[in-house]
Design an enzyme around this catalytic site. Structure first.
Site, mmCIF file in Angstrom:
data_model
loop_
_atom_site.group_PDB
_atom_site.id
_atom_site.type_symbol
_atom_site.label_atom_id
_atom_site.label_comp_id
_atom_site.label_asym_id
_atom_site.label_seq_id
_atom_site.Cartn_x
_atom_site.Cartn_y
_atom_site.Cartn_z
ATOM 1 N N SER A 95 29.323 7.689 67.601
ATOM 2 C CA SER A 95 30.265 7.378 66.584
ATOM 3 C C SER A 95 30.495 8.715 65.697
ATOM 4 C CB SER A 95 29.648 6.356 65.654
ATOM 5 O OG SER A 95 29.927 4.999 66.092
ATOM 6 N N LYS A 150 34.079 9.631 65.660
ATOM 7 C CA LYS A 150 35.126 8.905 64.736
ATOM 8 C C LYS A 150 35.445 9.937 63.804
ATOM 9 C CE LYS A 150 32.829 4.183 65.372
ATOM 10 N NZ LYS A 150 31.810 3.521 64.788
ATOM 11 N N TYR A 210 38.861 4.962 73.147
ATOM 12 C CA TYR A 210 37.786 4.683 72.316
ATOM 13 C C TYR A 210 36.305 5.233 72.979
ATOM 14 C CZ TYR A 210 33.894 2.884 69.214
ATOM 15 O OH TYR A 210 32.907 2.734 68.506
ATOM 16 N N TYR A 267 26.922 3.215 57.587
ATOM 17 C CA TYR A 267 27.182 2.060 57.858
ATOM 18 C C TYR A 267 26.591 1.387 56.546
ATOM 19 C CZ TYR A 267 28.282 3.744 62.491
ATOM 20 O OH TYR A 267 28.957 4.144 63.462
ATOM 21 N N VAL A 311 24.785 6.169 67.615
ATOM 22 C CA VAL A 311 24.092 5.450 68.293
ATOM 23 C C VAL A 311 23.228 6.098 69.411
ATOM 24 C CG1 VAL A 311 24.482 3.153 67.746
ATOM 25 C CG2 VAL A 311 25.440 4.001 69.819
HETATM 26 N N1 GLN Z 1 30.473 3.257 71.142
HETATM 27 C C1 GLN Z 1 29.533 2.881 70.240
HETATM 28 C C2 GLN Z 1 30.026 1.265 69.946
HETATM 29 O O1 GLN Z 1 31.256 1.092 70.283
HETATM 30 C C3 GLN Z 1 29.468 3.546 69.038
HETATM 31 C C4 GLN Z 1 28.665 2.945 67.815
HETATM 32 C C5 GLN Z 1 28.068 4.016 67.000
HETATM 33 O O2 GLN Z 1 27.601 4.845 67.325
HETATM 34 N N2 GLN Z 1 27.500 3.518 65.881
HETATM 35 O O3 GLN Z 1 29.337 0.168 69.898
#
Ligand code: GLN
Length: 310
Positions: free
Chosen positions: A68, A71, A193, A245, A263
């Protein structure tokens, strides 16, 4: 602020040794099976400063799945591409929900709370898929140019793993499409994505590539304008309120830096006017944020008195 770079280097080393000696807390993400193959013991930290220093300690040169953290880069690309129209399709409020939550999205008629939860990042992936003829390549090129390193790559093993375990992300994307907030075909949006999440980079590359956010949108290495000062401010604001988050409030309360986790165990934190911190340690807490990675950032921020709220 530690001005002397060798003192800072020694501090990074000390933080890593202290963290490594503590019992491991948290669990490596396994809902994407490829991520569970990474050793929970790996741990790194890097600091890049806008005046040109790049230092690190521990496993800061080992690539990991940025997940993420991608993002942040996607958001910048979408802002540059479609400007303020973006904010008709995604909000800028903290969600207070887990990163992959679907509940709020129906209540709020397919408008994601912010661009850094999964729904928001899928919306951004739709913008990029629809507005670039080869969005994955454009994304990878953007990352390579920001890091100044053409060896940055997409980890196909992680990509395939995400693709075959991506039902929840697919559900989020289809729900948004049902509200008319996704233009492209869903498999194309998901493919974009998962590709950006599967990029592998190390702490040093991530810290260096985000320096423009600490420098009002200008990359201090090349003097290139990556985004406007207004957009750098906006990205930092979103990272401050939503980047960790449903732990963003606590992180602002205790640390006070715009930050983003992934993650894969990475955490980046922007220190406006100074530089970027990147940490990595795969075991995650219940919010999906790296336990040791978060502690390394807060330890360094406390030591150096870094907070945007001072
Ligand atoms: N690719 C992961 C997902 O879509 C990314 C989530 C994350 O890093 N928080 O769940």
């Amino acid at each position: 602020m530690i001005k002397n770079i060798s003192n800072l280097q020694a501090k990074l080393q000390e933080l890593i040794i202290t963290q490594k000696n503590l019992p491991t807390q948290g669990h490596v993400a396994d809902y994407i099976p490829a991520l569970a193959e990474v050793s929970p013991k790996l741990m790194g930290i890097s600091v890049a400063t806008i005046d040109g220093n790049v230092i690190g300690a521990g496993d800061y040169q080992i690539p990991f799945s940025i997940q993420s953290i991608s993002k942040v880069f996607g958001l910048v690309m979408a802002m540059n591409r479609i400007g303020d129209d973006l904010w008709q399709r995604v909000n800028m409020e903290p969600s207070g929900q887990p990163f992959n939550s679907i509940i709020q999205l129906e209540w709020e008629k397919g408008i994601p709370r912010n661009p850094v939860i999964n729904a928001g990042a899928l919306l951004i992936s739709d913008v990029l898929t629809s507005r670039f003829s080869a969005s994955k390549l454009a994304f990878l090129s953007f990352m390579r140019s920001l890091a100044g390193d053409d060896n940055i790559y997409i980890d196909n093993h992680v990509y395939q793993s995400e693709l075959s375990h991506g039902s929840r992300n697919a559900a989020l994307a289809y729900l948004m499409k049902s509200f008319g907030n996704i233009d492209a075909e869903i498999p194309d949006v998901l493919s974009h994505y998962f590709t950006q999440c599967s990029i592998s980079m190390n702490c040093q590359q991530l810290a260096t590539s985000l320096l423009f956010l600490a420098n009002k949108g200008i990359d201090p290495k090349t003097q290139k304008v990556i985004c406007t000062p207004r957009d750098a401010h906006r990205v930092n604001a979103i990272l401050s309120t939503s980047g960790m988050y449903d732990q963003s409030g606590e992180f602002a309360f205790s640390v006070g830096l715009p930050a983003k986790s992934g993650v894969g165990g990475g955490v980046i934190a922007i220190v406006p006017g100074y530089g970027v911190i990147c940490t990595w340690s795969p075991p995650l807490n219940k919010f999906g944020n790296s336990v040791a990675g978060t502690k390394l950032v807060s330890g360094l921020a406390e030591e150096l008195g870094l907070s945007i709220y001072h």
